[in-house]
Design an enzyme around this catalytic site. Structure first.
Site, PDB file in Angstrom:
ATOM      1  N   MET A 188       0.796  -1.228   0.000  1.00  0.00           N
ATOM      2  CA  MET A 188       0.000   0.000   0.000  1.00  0.00           C
ATOM      3  C   MET A 188       0.833   1.286   0.000  1.00  0.00           C
ATOM      4  O   MET A 188       0.410   2.283   0.571  1.00  0.00           O
ATOM      5  CB  MET A 188      -0.958  -0.005   1.199  1.00  0.00           C
ATOM      6  N   ARG A 189       1.997   1.256  -0.627  1.00  0.00           N
ATOM      7  CA  ARG A 189       2.806   2.475  -0.732  1.00  0.00           C
ATOM      8  C   ARG A 189       3.041   2.795  -2.198  1.00  0.00           C
ATOM      9  O   ARG A 189       3.187   1.887  -3.024  1.00  0.00           O
ATOM     10  CB  ARG A 189       4.186   2.305  -0.058  1.00  0.00           C
ATOM     11  N   LEU A 238       5.465   3.953  -5.098  1.00  0.00           N
ATOM     12  CA  LEU A 238       6.917   3.828  -5.272  1.00  0.00           C
ATOM     13  C   LEU A 238       7.473   5.027  -6.031  1.00  0.00           C
ATOM     14  O   LEU A 238       6.803   5.602  -6.892  1.00  0.00           O
ATOM     15  CB  LEU A 238       7.224   2.537  -6.029  1.00  0.00           C
ATOM     16  N   HIS A 259      -4.189  -5.754  -9.415  1.00  0.00           N
ATOM     17  CA  HIS A 259      -5.175  -4.725  -9.120  1.00  0.00           C
ATOM     18  C   HIS A 259      -6.570  -5.344  -9.231  1.00  0.00           C
ATOM     19  O   HIS A 259      -6.860  -6.034 -10.223  1.00  0.00           O
ATOM     20  CB  HIS A 259      -5.014  -3.573 -10.116  1.00  0.00           C
ATOM     21  N   ASP A 310       4.435   0.771 -13.430  1.00  0.00           N
ATOM     22  CA  ASP A 310       5.264   1.893 -13.871  1.00  0.00           C
ATOM     23  C   ASP A 310       4.974   3.085 -12.960  1.00  0.00           C
ATOM     24  O   ASP A 310       4.306   2.935 -11.940  1.00  0.00           O
ATOM     25  CB  ASP A 310       5.046   2.209 -15.359  1.00  0.00           C
ATOM     26  N   GLY A 319       3.054   5.550 -13.102  1.00  0.00           N
ATOM     27  CA  GLY A 319       1.665   5.998 -12.957  1.00  0.00           C
ATOM     28  C   GLY A 319       0.929   5.136 -11.937  1.00  0.00           C
ATOM     29  O   GLY A 319       1.492   4.194 -11.378  1.00  0.00           O
ATOM     30  N   ASP A 367      -1.458   2.350 -11.321  1.00  0.00           N
ATOM     31  CA  ASP A 367      -2.099   1.186 -11.957  1.00  0.00           C
ATOM     32  C   ASP A 367      -2.131   1.327 -13.479  1.00  0.00           C
ATOM     33  O   ASP A 367      -3.138   0.997 -14.121  1.00  0.00           O
ATOM     34  CB  ASP A 367      -3.524   0.992 -11.398  1.00  0.00           C
TER      35      ASP A 367
END
Ligand code: GRF
Length: 221
Positions: free
Chosen positions: A93-94, A96, A112, A144, A146, A148
């Protein structure tokens, strides 16, 4: 004989996807070795699962770091020291930092609980119910910078029923998550994934059925 891929799993919570990876490895269906499970949450139940299976764990508590970059830098060090080739985010839940993505280019997978690009972000089962979609599902993708937004590897579709709430839909989706995540990692282990821009192709695949699904079902033909 497929060479085992060295995996580092990032978790924050329950770790049911982690459990599915462990179970598939134990059953000989997934050619991966979990070198390390890294949690930002010291109370994650995922850590308990690792204890049962003798899997090494590290807690890196983000609250102890002055910035995201320092926190990510520490994770990069730990994952590299453990010889991790593929980073698998399983309920981590972080967000990156760009530095993390540079450290593992196209070597970070995420799962997801929606059919991307619909419903990125959080609370997506509730959003799917509220929107009134008739199908939802889950997506394994390369992560990446962005939210999801990275190239999609595999998706599974489930129906959304009139009586569903976020919880019942999440449970239906989770069952499929547990099937597609090990499969995506196995494709990676087998070296069958080709990435061209946004498009991911899996070499030597047999086609999935072309039969369409309708929800609600058709009563006239
Ligand atoms: C899953 O729904 C996954 O799609 C999302 O977070 C949840 C993690 O569940 N990214 P678990 O910790 O694997 O049980």
């Amino acid at each position: 004989m497929v060479k085992k891929v060295s995996v580092g799993v990032l978790v924050s919570g329950s770790g049911s996807n982690l459990q599915s990876l462990i179970d598939h490895i134990d059953q000989g269906a997934l050619d991966a070795e979990i070198r390390l499970v890294l949690s930002n949450n010291p109370d994650a139940f995922a850590l308990e699962r690792c204890r049962k299976h003798g899997i090494p764990t590290v807690v890196v508590d983000h609250r102890e770091f002055a910035s995201r970059e320092l926190f990510d830098g520490r994770m990069i060090e730990i994952l590299n020291a453990a010889g991790v080739e593929l980073v698998v985010m399983a309920g981590f839940m972080r967000i990156l930092s760009p530095e993390f993505f540079r450290a593992f280019p196209l070597r970070i997978m995420n799962i997801h609980p929606a059919l991307l690009p619909a419903f990125p972000g959080t609370h997506v089962q509730q959003k799917a119910v509220d929107y009134g979609v008739k199908f939802s599902g889950c997506t394994v993708h390369f992560a990446d910078e962005g939210v999801d937004s990275g190239p999609i590897i595999i998706q599974a579709v489930v129906p959304v029923y009139d009586e569903d709430d976020a919880e019942s839909l999440a449970a239906r989706i989770l069952k499929e998550e547990h099937r597609i995540y090990p499969q995506a990692v196995q494709y990676y282990a087998e070296g069958r994934i080709e990435i061209e821009g946004r498009r991911v192709r899996i070499r030597n695949l047999c086609r999935t059925t072309e039969k369409a699904a309708q929800n609600p079902p058709l009563t006239i033909y």
